[in-house]
Design a protein around this motif. Structure first.
Motif, PDB file in Angstrom:
ATOM      1  N   ALA A  96       0.066  -8.192 -19.551  1.00 13.04           N
ATOM      2  CA  ALA A  96       0.076  -7.192 -18.765  1.00 13.04           C
ATOM      3  C   ALA A  96       1.418  -6.384 -18.462  1.00 13.04           C
ATOM      4  CB  ALA A  96      -0.533  -7.520 -17.337  1.00 13.04           C
ATOM      5  N   LEU A  97       2.553  -7.226 -18.532  1.00 14.48           N
ATOM      6  CA  LEU A  97       3.991  -6.814 -18.208  1.00 14.48           C
ATOM      7  C   LEU A  97       4.489  -6.326 -19.430  1.00 14.48           C
ATOM      8  CD1 LEU A  97       5.210  -9.849 -16.283  1.00 14.48           C
ATOM      9  CD2 LEU A  97       4.801  -7.523 -15.306  1.00 14.48           C
ATOM     10  N   LEU A  98       3.899  -6.601 -20.670  1.00 13.18           N
ATOM     11  CA  LEU A  98       4.352  -6.180 -21.867  1.00 13.18           C
ATOM     12  C   LEU A  98       3.723  -4.622 -22.034  1.00 13.18           C
ATOM     13  CD1 LEU A  98       4.172  -9.224 -24.210  1.00 13.18           C
ATOM     14  CD2 LEU A  98       6.371  -7.923 -23.802  1.00 13.18           C
ATOM     15  N   VAL A  99       2.379  -4.690 -21.677  1.00 13.30           N
ATOM     16  CA  VAL A  99       1.774  -3.366 -21.900  1.00 13.30           C
ATOM     17  C   VAL A  99       2.472  -2.302 -20.819  1.00 13.30           C
ATOM     18  CG1 VAL A  99      -0.593  -2.036 -21.467  1.00 13.30           C
ATOM     19  CG2 VAL A  99      -0.316  -4.277 -22.601  1.00 13.30           C
ATOM     20  N   ARG A 100       2.727  -2.843 -19.765  1.00 10.50           N
ATOM     21  CA  ARG A 100       3.372  -1.755 -18.734  1.00 10.50           C
ATOM     22  C   ARG A 100       4.634  -1.386 -19.062  1.00 10.50           C
ATOM     23  NH1 ARG A 100       4.206  -4.352 -13.098  1.00 10.50           N
ATOM     24  NH2 ARG A 100       2.007  -4.864 -13.205  1.00 10.50           N
ATOM     25  N   ALA A 101       5.408  -2.124 -19.635  1.00 13.25           N
ATOM     26  CA  ALA A 101       6.781  -1.820 -19.970  1.00 13.25           C
ATOM     27  C   ALA A 101       6.668  -0.856 -21.326  1.00 13.25           C
ATOM     28  CB  ALA A 101       7.573  -3.169 -20.279  1.00 13.25           C
ATOM     29  N   ALA A 102       5.920  -1.237 -22.079  1.00 11.74           N
ATOM     30  CA  ALA A 102       5.519  -0.294 -23.351  1.00 11.74           C
ATOM     31  C   ALA A 102       5.248   1.118 -23.123  1.00 11.74           C
ATOM     32  CB  ALA A 102       4.855  -0.981 -24.337  1.00 11.74           C
ATOM     33  N   GLU A 103       4.248   0.861 -21.960  1.00 15.21           N
ATOM     34  CA  GLU A 103       3.487   2.239 -21.666  1.00 15.21           C
ATOM     35  C   GLU A 103       4.779   3.454 -21.161  1.00 15.21           C
ATOM     36  OE1 GLU A 103      -1.018   1.425 -21.240  1.00 15.21           O
ATOM     37  OE2 GLU A 103       0.023   1.496 -19.567  1.00 15.21           O
ATOM     38  N   GLU A 104       5.440   2.655 -20.250  1.00 18.11           N
ATOM     39  CA  GLU A 104       6.545   3.535 -19.592  1.00 18.11           C
ATOM     40  C   GLU A 104       7.409   3.891 -20.404  1.00 18.11           C
ATOM     41  OE1 GLU A 104       7.998   0.767 -16.338  1.00 18.11           O
ATOM     42  OE2 GLU A 104       6.270   0.979 -15.393  1.00 18.11           O
ATOM     43  N   HIS A 105       7.943   3.203 -21.282  1.00 19.38           N
ATOM     44  CA  HIS A 105       9.052   3.614 -22.251  1.00 19.38           C
ATOM     45  C   HIS A 105       8.361   4.817 -23.424  1.00 19.38           C
ATOM     46  CE1 HIS A 105      12.032   3.474 -25.552  1.00 19.38           C
ATOM     47  NE2 HIS A 105      11.169   3.211 -26.468  1.00 19.38           N
ATOM     48  N   LEU A 106       7.089   4.543 -23.845  1.00 17.19           N
ATOM     49  CA  LEU A 106       6.478   5.759 -24.516  1.00 17.19           C
ATOM     50  C   LEU A 106       6.300   6.960 -23.662  1.00 17.19           C
ATOM     51  CD1 LEU A 106       4.186   3.712 -26.613  1.00 17.19           C
ATOM     52  CD2 LEU A 106       6.145   4.506 -27.388  1.00 17.19           C
ATOM     53  N   ALA A 107       5.860   6.832 -22.550  1.00 19.88           N
ATOM     54  CA  ALA A 107       5.486   8.198 -21.770  1.00 19.88           C
ATOM     55  C   ALA A 107       6.958   8.565 -21.443  1.00 19.88           C
ATOM     56  CB  ALA A 107       4.914   7.663 -20.367  1.00 19.88           C
ATOM     57  N   ALA A 108       7.990   7.824 -21.164  1.00 22.33           N
ATOM     58  CA  ALA A 108       9.442   8.575 -20.915  1.00 22.33           C
ATOM     59  C   ALA A 108      10.004   9.213 -22.103  1.00 22.33           C
ATOM     60  CB  ALA A 108      10.391   7.667 -20.585  1.00 22.33           C
ATOM     61  N   HIS A 109       9.318   8.786 -23.216  1.00 19.02           N
ATOM     62  CA  HIS A 109       9.816   9.807 -24.439  1.00 19.02           C
ATOM     63  C   HIS A 109       8.676  10.690 -24.965  1.00 19.02           C
ATOM     64  CE1 HIS A 109      13.579   7.883 -24.523  1.00 19.02           C
ATOM     65  NE2 HIS A 109      13.168   6.648 -24.339  1.00 19.02           N
ATOM     66  N   GLY A 110       7.901  11.050 -24.194  1.00 17.20           N
ATOM     67  CA  GLY A 110       7.042  12.041 -24.707  1.00 17.20           C
ATOM     68  C   GLY A 110       5.659  11.810 -25.368  1.00 17.20           C
ATOM     69  N   ALA A 111       5.067  10.514 -25.100  1.00 12.40           N
ATOM     70  CA  ALA A 111       3.906  10.012 -25.775  1.00 12.40           C
ATOM     71  C   ALA A 111       2.874  10.710 -24.758  1.00 12.40           C
ATOM     72  CB  ALA A 111       4.031   8.567 -25.964  1.00 12.40           C
ATOM     73  N   THR A 112       1.730  11.093 -25.243  1.00 14.79           N
ATOM     74  CA  THR A 112       0.453  11.424 -24.535  1.00 14.79           C
ATOM     75  C   THR A 112      -0.803  10.746 -24.940  1.00 14.79           C
ATOM     76  OG1 THR A 112       0.228  13.289 -26.026  1.00 14.79           O
ATOM     77  CG2 THR A 112       1.420  13.613 -23.930  1.00 14.79           C
ATOM     78  N   LYS A 113      -0.594  10.062 -26.313  1.00 15.29           N
ATOM     79  CA  LYS A 113      -1.752   9.339 -26.577  1.00 15.29           C
ATOM     80  C   LYS A 113      -1.327   8.002 -27.234  1.00 15.29           C
ATOM     81  CE  LYS A 113      -4.991  11.528 -29.101  1.00 15.29           C
ATOM     82  NZ  LYS A 113      -5.375  12.037 -30.129  1.00 15.29           N
ATOM     83  N   LEU A 114      -1.887   6.970 -27.079  1.00 15.11           N
ATOM     84  CA  LEU A 114      -1.223   5.478 -27.329  1.00 15.11           C
ATOM     85  C   LEU A 114      -2.258   4.800 -27.984  1.00 15.11           C
ATOM     86  CD1 LEU A 114       0.248   4.404 -23.945  1.00 15.11           C
ATOM     87  CD2 LEU A 114       1.262   5.803 -25.591  1.00 15.11           C
ATOM     88  N   PHE A 115      -1.713   4.148 -29.309  1.00 13.14           N
ATOM     89  CA  PHE A 115      -2.821   3.348 -30.107  1.00 13.14           C
ATOM     90  C   PHE A 115      -2.260   2.032 -30.143  1.00 13.14           C
ATOM     91  CE2 PHE A 115      -2.816   7.860 -31.635  1.00 13.14           C
ATOM     92  CZ  PHE A 115      -4.100   8.065 -32.118  1.00 13.14           C
ATOM     93  N   ALA A 116      -3.320   1.033 -30.209  1.00 10.76           N
ATOM     94  CA  ALA A 116      -2.850  -0.122 -30.082  1.00 10.76           C
ATOM     95  C   ALA A 116      -3.892  -1.172 -30.954  1.00 10.76           C
ATOM     96  CB  ALA A 116      -2.783  -0.590 -28.734  1.00 10.76           C
ATOM     97  N   TRP A 117      -3.510  -2.137 -31.838  1.00 14.28           N
ATOM     98  CA  TRP A 117      -4.310  -2.830 -32.347  1.00 14.28           C
ATOM     99  C   TRP A 117      -4.573  -4.137 -31.510  1.00 14.28           C
ATOM    100  CZ3 TRP A 117      -7.012  -1.464 -36.444  1.00 14.28           C
ATOM    101  CH2 TRP A 117      -6.657  -0.559 -37.280  1.00 14.28           C
ATOM    102  N   VAL A 118      -6.015  -4.607 -31.329  1.00 13.67           N
ATOM    103  CA  VAL A 118      -6.560  -5.592 -30.638  1.00 13.67           C
ATOM    104  C   VAL A 118      -7.375  -6.430 -31.585  1.00 13.67           C
ATOM    105  CG1 VAL A 118      -7.756  -6.205 -28.691  1.00 13.67           C
ATOM    106  CG2 VAL A 118      -6.230  -4.144 -28.641  1.00 13.67           C
ATOM    107  N   LEU A 119      -7.099  -7.920 -31.450  1.00 13.03           N
ATOM    108  CA  LEU A 119      -8.016  -8.753 -32.273  1.00 13.03           C
ATOM    109  C   LEU A 119      -9.600  -8.774 -31.819  1.00 13.03           C
ATOM    110  CD1 LEU A 119      -5.824 -11.917 -32.939  1.00 13.03           C
ATOM    111  CD2 LEU A 119      -6.982 -10.410 -34.597  1.00 13.03           C
ATOM    112  N   ASP A 120     -10.375  -8.543 -32.577  1.00 15.15           N
ATOM    113  CA  ASP A 120     -11.743  -8.175 -32.165  1.00 15.15           C
ATOM    114  C   ASP A 120     -12.260  -9.689 -31.803  1.00 15.15           C
ATOM    115  OD1 ASP A 120     -14.240  -7.260 -31.772  1.00 15.15           O
ATOM    116  OD2 ASP A 120     -14.931  -7.421 -33.784  1.00 15.15           O
ATOM    117  N   GLU A 121     -11.846 -10.089 -30.430  1.00 14.94           N
ATOM    118  CA  GLU A 121     -12.306 -11.293 -29.622  1.00 14.94           C
ATOM    119  C   GLU A 121     -12.475 -10.608 -28.240  1.00 14.94           C
ATOM    120  OE1 GLU A 121      -9.152 -14.005 -29.998  1.00 14.94           O
ATOM    121  OE2 GLU A 121      -9.573 -14.236 -32.163  1.00 14.94           O
ATOM    122  N   PRO A 122     -13.701 -11.297 -27.593  1.00 14.60           N
ATOM    123  CA  PRO A 122     -14.054 -10.826 -26.202  1.00 14.60           C
ATOM    124  C   PRO A 122     -12.937 -10.381 -25.376  1.00 14.60           C
ATOM    125  CG  PRO A 122     -15.678 -12.135 -27.270  1.00 14.60           C
ATOM    126  CD  PRO A 122     -14.670 -12.250 -28.100  1.00 14.60           C
TER     127      PRO A 122
END
Length: 309
Positions: A96-122
């Motif tokens: 959760a902390l890594l996602v928050r830091a990553a999103e804040e960084h990308l949004a600060a540099h103009g990102a409006t759509k975010l893509f992430a690979w997630v292992l197919d586990e519940p």
């Protein structure tokens, strides 16, 4: 116990080793080495605003993130974040902390759509969905035990076709760049790529520390490379196919399978035993080739996307 997030320290070898180790524990289907981690961080263009993050608990690195903008896409505002936590250190809040830091960084540099690979586990999919990410396309990881595989016989090239290696193009790799650019632009994916910068390709791809030029197999016809199977190795027993493709004008002639079959024979002759590859589930032709060579699916990832409001 407190979990904190910080930037990877590229000048600290143990820190880089910990990053690669956690990545390998969480995603063993891809090669991770200290050299490859540093290469990605140092060679990614500044306009990507790339960052490598670690989550640390009481001095132990337990999670990692690689974050960047899709700088080579014609569509602006696309960001990528891939988060991996050591499988024995989940549930501590690192992800959760890594996602928050990553999103804040990308949004600060103009990102409006975010893509992430997630292992197919519940648990992983639920983690992404709670944070507003919706599931999209899938990709398989495949494995082949080269020590036991019954590979097809080593094929002879058809008339007018020559088999070479990437090492044969060391003096002038530009023909491989052209082939790579053409095949990459046709790869199934969410993000369109304009692959036109030869100098960037040299530093990011041709000089990649995992690229094995002797095992990378190139099919030459009409005086130029028309198909290839790109080999990554880490100095151990593992062999990863980073890309297999054919120029558009030469497709449906069996040249991609020829390149990959020859590459696998060469890898086994070099003493490698664990072959891995990955395919988008929409890439039916390449999946069929890999199955015919004996590959079996060992894991699946799901691409998730989130629109930033």
């Amino acid at each position: 116990m407190t979990v904190t997030v910080r930037d990877l320290r590229p000048g600290d070898p143990p820190d880089v080793e910990d990053f690669a180790r956690v990545r390998h524990q969480a995603l063993p289907h891809i090669l991770w080495t200290s050299a490859s981690v540093l290469h990605t961080l140092a060679r990614t263009p500044p306009e990507a605003w790339a960052r490598s993050l670690v989550a640390e608990e009481d001095g132990e690195v337990i999670g990692t993130a690689q974050v960047m903008l899709a700088h080579d896409s014609p569509e602006p505002g696309q960001g990528m974040l891939n988060i991996y936590v050591h499988p024995e250190r989940t549930g501590r809040g690192a992800g959760a902390l890594l996602v928050r830091a990553a999103e804040e960084h990308l949004a600060a540099h103009g990102a409006t759509k975010l893509f992430a690979w997630v292992l197919d586990e519940p648990a992983n999919r639920a983690f992404a969905e709670r944070r507003g990410y919706r599931a999209g396309r899938c990709a398989h990881f495949l494995r082949l035990d080269l020590s036991r595989a019954a590979l097809p016989p080593l094929p002879a090239p058809p008339p007018g076709v020559e088999l070479r290696t990437a090492a044969d193009f060391a003096d002038d790799p530009r023909p491989l760049f052209r082939l790579d650019a053409e095949t990459m632009s046709d790869e199934p994916g969410d993000i369109d790529i304009e692959f036109t910068d030869y100098a960037a390709w040299l530093t990011q791809t041709w000089e990649h520390p995992l690229l094995d030029r002797e095992l990378t197999t190139v099919v030459v016809a009409e005086g130029r490379p028309v198909a290839f199977s790109v080999a990554f190795t880490d100095g151990g027993s593992r062999y990863v196919t980073a890309m297999t493709g054919t120029a558009r004008a030469f497709r449906r002639r069996g040249l991609a399978k020829l390149a990959k079959t020859v590459a696998l024979h060469r890898a086994r002759a070099a003493g490698l035993t664990d072959a891995r590859t990955g395919n988008d589930t929409g890439n039916a032709p390449m999946l069929a080739i890999n199955r015919s060579l004996g590959y079996e699916i060992c894991a699946t990832e799901v691409r998730h996307v989130r629109e930033l409001v």
